[in-house]
Scaffold this motif. Structure first.
Motif, PDB file in Angstrom:
ATOM      1  N   VAL A  55       0.872  -1.178   0.000  1.00  0.00           N
ATOM      2  CA  VAL A  55       0.000   0.000   0.000  1.00  0.00           C
ATOM      3  C   VAL A  55       0.909   1.228   0.000  1.00  0.00           C
ATOM      4  O   VAL A  55       2.059   1.141   0.421  1.00  0.00           O
ATOM      5  CB  VAL A  55      -0.952   0.018   1.211  1.00  0.00           C
ATOM      6  N   PRO A  56       0.428   2.376  -0.475  1.00  0.00           N
ATOM      7  CA  PRO A  56       1.308   3.546  -0.612  1.00  0.00           C
ATOM      8  C   PRO A  56       1.818   4.149   0.700  1.00  0.00           C
ATOM      9  O   PRO A  56       2.958   4.579   0.772  1.00  0.00           O
ATOM     10  CB  PRO A  56       0.447   4.568  -1.349  1.00  0.00           C
ATOM     11  N   SER A  57       0.995   4.163   1.752  1.00  0.00           N
ATOM     12  CA  SER A  57       1.336   4.956   2.926  1.00  0.00           C
ATOM     13  C   SER A  57       1.348   4.137   4.210  1.00  0.00           C
ATOM     14  O   SER A  57       0.423   3.371   4.484  1.00  0.00           O
ATOM     15  CB  SER A  57       0.321   6.099   3.067  1.00  0.00           C
ATOM     16  N   LYS A  58       2.386   4.334   5.035  1.00  0.00           N
ATOM     17  CA  LYS A  58       2.441   3.634   6.323  1.00  0.00           C
ATOM     18  C   LYS A  58       1.487   4.244   7.339  1.00  0.00           C
ATOM     19  O   LYS A  58       1.022   3.553   8.239  1.00  0.00           O
ATOM     20  CB  LYS A  58       3.869   3.565   6.855  1.00  0.00           C
ATOM     21  N   SER A  59       1.153   5.521   7.203  1.00  0.00           N
ATOM     22  CA  SER A  59       0.166   6.117   8.115  1.00  0.00           C
ATOM     23  C   SER A  59      -1.227   5.565   7.828  1.00  0.00           C
ATOM     24  O   SER A  59      -2.000   5.300   8.752  1.00  0.00           O
ATOM     25  CB  SER A  59       0.184   7.641   8.021  1.00  0.00           C
ATOM     26  N   ASP A  60      -1.561   5.360   6.546  1.00  0.00           N
ATOM     27  CA  ASP A  60      -2.841   4.735   6.192  1.00  0.00           C
ATOM     28  C   ASP A  60      -2.893   3.287   6.663  1.00  0.00           C
ATOM     29  O   ASP A  60      -3.933   2.819   7.113  1.00  0.00           O
ATOM     30  CB  ASP A  60      -3.065   4.781   4.683  1.00  0.00           C
ATOM     31  N   LEU A  61      -1.772   2.591   6.561  1.00  0.00           N
ATOM     32  CA  LEU A  61      -1.706   1.204   6.997  1.00  0.00           C
ATOM     33  C   LEU A  61      -1.904   1.099   8.509  1.00  0.00           C
ATOM     34  O   LEU A  61      -2.628   0.234   8.989  1.00  0.00           O
ATOM     35  CB  LEU A  61      -0.371   0.577   6.590  1.00  0.00           C
ATOM     36  N   PRO A  70       1.802   5.178  12.694  1.00  0.00           N
ATOM     37  CA  PRO A  70       2.053   4.526  11.397  1.00  0.00           C
ATOM     38  C   PRO A  70       2.827   3.225  11.596  1.00  0.00           C
ATOM     39  O   PRO A  70       3.582   3.080  12.548  1.00  0.00           O
ATOM     40  CB  PRO A  70       2.883   5.544  10.626  1.00  0.00           C
ATOM     41  N   THR A  71       2.616   2.288  10.700  1.00  0.00           N
ATOM     42  CA  THR A  71       3.335   1.018  10.748  1.00  0.00           C
ATOM     43  C   THR A  71       3.734   0.623   9.334  1.00  0.00           C
ATOM     44  O   THR A  71       3.031   0.925   8.386  1.00  0.00           O
ATOM     45  CB  THR A  71       2.498  -0.090  11.418  1.00  0.00           C
ATOM     46  N   CYS A  72       4.881  -0.030   9.193  1.00  0.00           N
ATOM     47  CA  CYS A  72       5.376  -0.344   7.851  1.00  0.00           C
ATOM     48  C   CYS A  72       4.969  -1.729   7.380  1.00  0.00           C
ATOM     49  O   CYS A  72       5.022  -2.002   6.189  1.00  0.00           O
ATOM     50  CB  CYS A  72       6.880  -0.154   7.771  1.00  0.00           C
ATOM     51  N   VAL A  73       4.531  -2.604   8.275  1.00  0.00           N
ATOM     52  CA  VAL A  73       4.092  -3.937   7.844  1.00  0.00           C
ATOM     53  C   VAL A  73       3.096  -4.500   8.863  1.00  0.00           C
ATOM     54  O   VAL A  73       3.230  -4.285  10.069  1.00  0.00           O
ATOM     55  CB  VAL A  73       5.295  -4.897   7.658  1.00  0.00           C
ATOM     56  N   ILE A  74       2.063  -5.186   8.347  1.00  0.00           N
ATOM     57  CA  ILE A  74       1.110  -5.893   9.200  1.00  0.00           C
ATOM     58  C   ILE A  74       0.862  -7.279   8.610  1.00  0.00           C
ATOM     59  O   ILE A  74       1.062  -7.509   7.418  1.00  0.00           O
ATOM     60  CB  ILE A  74      -0.238  -5.155   9.375  1.00  0.00           C
ATOM     61  N   LEU A  75       0.427  -8.187   9.461  1.00  0.00           N
ATOM     62  CA  LEU A  75       0.025  -9.533   9.058  1.00  0.00           C
ATOM     63  C   LEU A  75      -1.406  -9.730   9.537  1.00  0.00           C
ATOM     64  O   LEU A  75      -1.663  -9.677  10.740  1.00  0.00           O
ATOM     65  CB  LEU A  75       0.949 -10.585   9.672  1.00  0.00           C
ATOM     66  N   VAL A  76      -2.338  -9.909   8.609  1.00  0.00           N
ATOM     67  CA  VAL A  76      -3.749 -10.107   8.943  1.00  0.00           C
ATOM     68  C   VAL A  76      -4.016 -11.603   8.957  1.00  0.00           C
ATOM     69  O   VAL A  76      -3.871 -12.270   7.938  1.00  0.00           O
ATOM     70  CB  VAL A  76      -4.676  -9.412   7.916  1.00  0.00           C
TER      71      VAL A  76
END
Length: 96
Positions: A55-61, A70-76
């Protein structure tokens, strides 16, 4: 997923649970600097046949994961409460 506590946030936590064999969809932020912070995560996902997307933005993520930071990676992770939506997302990510 955030309501059911089925999200792993951050490079260290995601990396740890991928190594433990946890399944799910990995989402990475494209605006993370320096890229060396998480450039090994897609390789880990490919080795374990886990789907991943950017995705483009870590704040949106971070906001999508239910966090104020903000986060740079998540695992759903999959969960029976939202299984149908998870399957739709999984199909879309695998189609990429």
């Amino acid at each position: 997923a955030a309501k059911h506590k089925q999200i792993r946030r951050g490079v260290k936590e995601v990396q740890k649970f991928i190594n433990k064999g946890e399944k799910g969809i990995t989402v990475l932020a494209g605006d993370t600097q320096p890229i060396d912070v998480y450039c090994h995560i897609p390789i880990m996902c490919e080795d374990r046949s886990l789907p991943y997307a950017y995705v483009p933005s870590k704040s949106d993520l971070g906001a999508a994961a239910g966090s104020k930071r903000p986060t740079c990676v998540i695992l759903v992770k999959p969960h029976e409460e939202y299984q149908e939506t998870y399957q739709e997302c999984l199909a879309e990510v695998e189609a990429l």
